[in-house]
Design a protein around this motif. Sequence first.
Motif, PDB file in Angstrom:
ATOM      1  N   LEU A   1       0.940  -1.196  -0.009  1.00 41.00           N
ATOM      2  CA  LEU A   1       0.118   0.168   0.077  1.00 41.00           C
ATOM      3  C   LEU A   1       0.924   1.079   0.130  1.00 41.00           C
ATOM      4  CD1 LEU A   1      -2.869  -1.087   2.564  1.00 41.00           C
ATOM      5  CD2 LEU A   1      -3.063  -0.834  -0.063  1.00 41.00           C
ATOM      6  N   VAL A   2       1.896   1.000   0.766  1.00 40.87           N
ATOM      7  CA  VAL A   2       2.798   2.474   0.680  1.00 40.87           C
ATOM      8  C   VAL A   2       3.450   2.570  -0.640  1.00 40.87           C
ATOM      9  CG1 VAL A   2       5.015   3.232   1.627  1.00 40.87           C
ATOM     10  CG2 VAL A   2       3.290   2.456   3.213  1.00 40.87           C
TER      11      VAL A   2
ATOM     12  N   VAL B   1       0.784   4.165  -2.829  1.00 40.36           N
ATOM     13  CA  VAL B   1       0.753   5.481  -2.573  1.00 40.36           C
ATOM     14  C   VAL B   1       1.724   6.290  -3.175  1.00 40.36           C
ATOM     15  CG1 VAL B   1       0.322   7.169  -0.723  1.00 40.36           C
ATOM     16  CG2 VAL B   1      -0.858   5.144  -0.742  1.00 40.36           C
TER      17      VAL B   1
ATOM     18  N   MET C   1       1.453   6.602  -6.918  1.00 35.78           N
ATOM     19  CA  MET C   1       0.169   7.580  -7.282  1.00 35.78           C
ATOM     20  C   MET C   1       0.669   8.859  -7.059  1.00 35.78           C
ATOM     21  SD  MET C   1      -2.566   7.603  -8.494  1.00 35.78           S
ATOM     22  CE  MET C   1      -2.643   5.932  -8.602  1.00 35.78           C
ATOM     23  N   LEU C   2       1.254   9.320  -5.871  1.00 31.99           N
ATOM     24  CA  LEU C   2       1.826  10.660  -5.524  1.00 31.99           C
ATOM     25  C   LEU C   2       2.856  11.008  -6.957  1.00 31.99           C
ATOM     26  CD1 LEU C   2       2.416  10.754  -1.945  1.00 31.99           C
ATOM     27  CD2 LEU C   2       0.594  12.071  -3.276  1.00 31.99           C
TER      28      LEU C   2
ATOM     29  N   LEU D   1      -5.027  -0.687  -8.185  1.00 31.43           N
ATOM     30  CA  LEU D   1      -4.800  -0.983  -6.861  1.00 31.43           C
ATOM     31  C   LEU D   1      -4.784  -2.455  -6.861  1.00 31.43           C
ATOM     32  CD1 LEU D   1      -3.772  -0.707  -3.834  1.00 31.43           C
ATOM     33  CD2 LEU D   1      -6.398  -0.097  -3.466  1.00 31.43           C
TER      34      LEU D   1
END
Length: 116
Positions: free
Chosen positions: A62-63, A66, A69-70, A95
């Motif tokens: 998940l990290v 993210v 995505m950033l 995801l």
Amino acid sequence: MGLMEEEIKTSKEYTPDESLAPEIIMLNSRNLHNCFVLTAICGGMVAGILGLTGLEGLYFYLVMFVLGMLAVLVRLKFSPSPYFRSFGQTVVGELTAHILSYLLFWVIFHNLVNIY
């Protein structure tokens, strides 16, 4: 020179409200997909090498997602609407689509480094 001026004029007249060409949307989606495939594979390799197990590995995925995505949002200047029809659906799809690739490389590298 008239053609060059005309191209500049048409590029300045573009507004995000106009309908996007399906080919460009598909190209953008394919590029985003390739970016997250690479993120999932590299993330799985790193998680396996670090010996993460259980929920630690899931949190690491998940990290990584993210952070990826950033990076994409920074590249798009936090305005994805001109490049994708529905960015939220694209994010959720990406995801869930790459979790199995992440798991595969996570298990392979965990076994190679920590078991053998």
